[in-house]
Write a protein that holds these residues in place. Structure first.
Motif, short mmCIF file in Angstrom:
data_model
loop_
_atom_site.label_atom_id
_atom_site.label_comp_id
_atom_site.label_asym_id
_atom_site.label_seq_id
_atom_site.Cartn_x
_atom_site.Cartn_y
_atom_site.Cartn_z
N UNK A 140 0.83 -1.21 0.00
CA UNK A 140 0.00 0.00 0.00
C UNK A 140 0.86 1.25 0.00
N UNK A 141 1.88 1.25 0.86
CA UNK A 141 2.79 2.42 0.92
C UNK A 141 3.53 2.59 -0.40
N UNK A 142 4.00 1.45 -0.98
CA UNK A 142 4.76 1.51 -2.23
C UNK A 142 3.90 2.04 -3.37
N UNK A 143 2.70 1.51 -3.53
CA UNK A 143 1.83 1.96 -4.62
C UNK A 143 1.40 3.42 -4.43
N UNK A 144 1.12 3.79 -3.18
CA UNK A 144 0.74 5.18 -2.90
C UNK A 144 1.87 6.13 -3.26
N UNK A 145 3.10 5.76 -2.88
CA UNK A 145 4.25 6.62 -3.18
C UNK A 145 4.48 6.74 -4.68
N UNK A 146 4.39 5.60 -5.38
CA UNK A 146 4.67 5.61 -6.83
C UNK A 146 3.64 6.45 -7.57
N UNK A 147 2.38 6.25 -7.27
CA UNK A 147 1.35 6.98 -8.03
C UNK A 147 1.23 8.44 -7.55
N UNK A 148 1.67 8.73 -6.34
CA UNK A 148 1.75 10.14 -5.91
C UNK A 148 2.83 10.86 -6.70
#
Length: 350
Positions: free
Chosen positions: A116-124
């Motif tokens: 969740x943190x990884x995907x949130x960071x990438x798409x942010x």
């Protein structure tokens, strides 16, 4: 908004494909080695990340369009921060919702906290990069627009200066005078020399006073008489110019070229024959110099008259509250030029 690259169909199709593949490879390399990438690479997951990237780009684009429309009607200094925060938050929220649904229904389990943190960071970061691309193009285009506006203003100034120069030189009068001079030279050499002197005096007056703001009435009268001598060769010697300066004071002035411009306009817009004199009277009345002539208009007016009067009107508006007046009454035409007064302060020694 149509002129921005984010709305170009090619960008909207190709960018998500390239960026989605890069994101997928980046995620694989974060948790695995390069050797393992070939084993766990999935074309289905690539398509999903391309779709998610396209979804991110399109959501950011729609939010930017909405903010642009709102900002045009309600300008605010918080427009850019709100746009970036809103587009990033909304697009990332929608993407995470899609990923949650994908993991729950397609994969069969929920995302871990790390994922969740990884995907949130990438798409942010994706949304921020999209905003940065848009803003870079926005400010570049804004700067180019300012430069184009500056160049257009300079071009207009040059065109105005060129038009003013052409008005000063008066090419129509010059060409007609040269043609008349050729005819005079075959008849009378002495008269041709006098004609050349008159023509030279007319243009010497224009060039000498080109940078003068105002000149005495007497100088304008002399320039008017010289113009009549030049034009009389074309109009069979039937032009008559009478003037009186009764009541004129030493501080009375006109803008250079005013009287010759008005006289030439009257003559070129009137029907003049070799059988009847055409008289022009000039006299002072109140705060005006009045130019009176018989009303005998041509069917087609001279094209340069409106431009010349508009230029005179604009010039006199800088010095006087009185307008340039054109009146046609009964059988006569009246043109009134405001007379300018020079106020001089006289110092007294005590």
């Amino acid at each position: 908004m149509k002129r921005y690259f984010i709305n170009h169909p090619v960008f909207r199709i190709i960018a998500p494909v390239i960026y989605g593949i890069l994101i997928y490879l980046l995620i694989l390399l974060i948790n695995n080695s390069i050797a393992q990438v070939n084993e766990i690479f999935s074309s289905q997951e690539v398509y999903i990340f391309i779709a998610l990237t396209a979804f991110t780009f399109e959501s950011c684009r729609l939010i930017i369009i909405l903010f642009r429309r709102y900002e045009q009607n309600n300008p605010t200094r918080f427009y850019l921060p709100l746009q970036i925060i809103s587009s990033t938050g909304i697009s990332v929220g929608l993407v995470m919702l899609c990923l949650t649904l994908y993991f729950a229904y397609a994969v069969g389990f929920s995302m871990s906290d790390t994922q969740t943190i990884l995907f949130t960071a990438i798409f942010s970061v994706t949304a921020l990069l999209y905003n940065i691309l848009y803003l870079s193009h926005y400010y570049l285009q804004k700067e180019n627009t300012l430069k184009l506006q500056s160049e257009m203003q300079q071009r207009e100034i040059l065109e105005m200066e060129m038009n003013e120069f052409q008005q000063d030189i008066n090419p129509d009068l010059l060409y007609e005078s040269l043609e008349n001079l050729i005819g005079i030279m075959y008849r009378d050499i002495d008269k041709a020399e006098e004609y050349i002197d008159s023509l030279a005096s007319a243009y010497r007056y224009v060039l000498t006073n080109r940078h003068q703001e105002i000149v005495p009435l007497s100088a304008e009268i002399d320039a008017a008489k010289n113009l009549i001598r030049i034009l009389n060769e074309k109009y069979f010697g039937q032009l008559k110019f009478d003037y009186t300066l009764d009541g004129a004071t030493d501080d009375a002035r006109l803008i250079p070229g005013s009287l010759p411009i008005v006289l030439e306009s009257i003559i070129r817009n009137s029907i003049i024959t070799r059988f009847e004199p055409f008289s022009i009277n000039c006299y002072l009345e109140d705060d005006y110099m009045v130019i009176q002539s018989r009303l005998n208009d041509r069917l087609i007016s001279y094209s340069g008259s409106k431009t010349a009067f508009a230029r005179l009107q604009k010039s006199y508006s800088l010095y006087s509250d009185l307008p340039l007046i054109q009146v046609k009454a009964y059988q006569d035409s009246y043109i009134k030029i405001p007379v300018l007064k020079v106020e001089e302060a006289v110092a007294t020694n005590k």
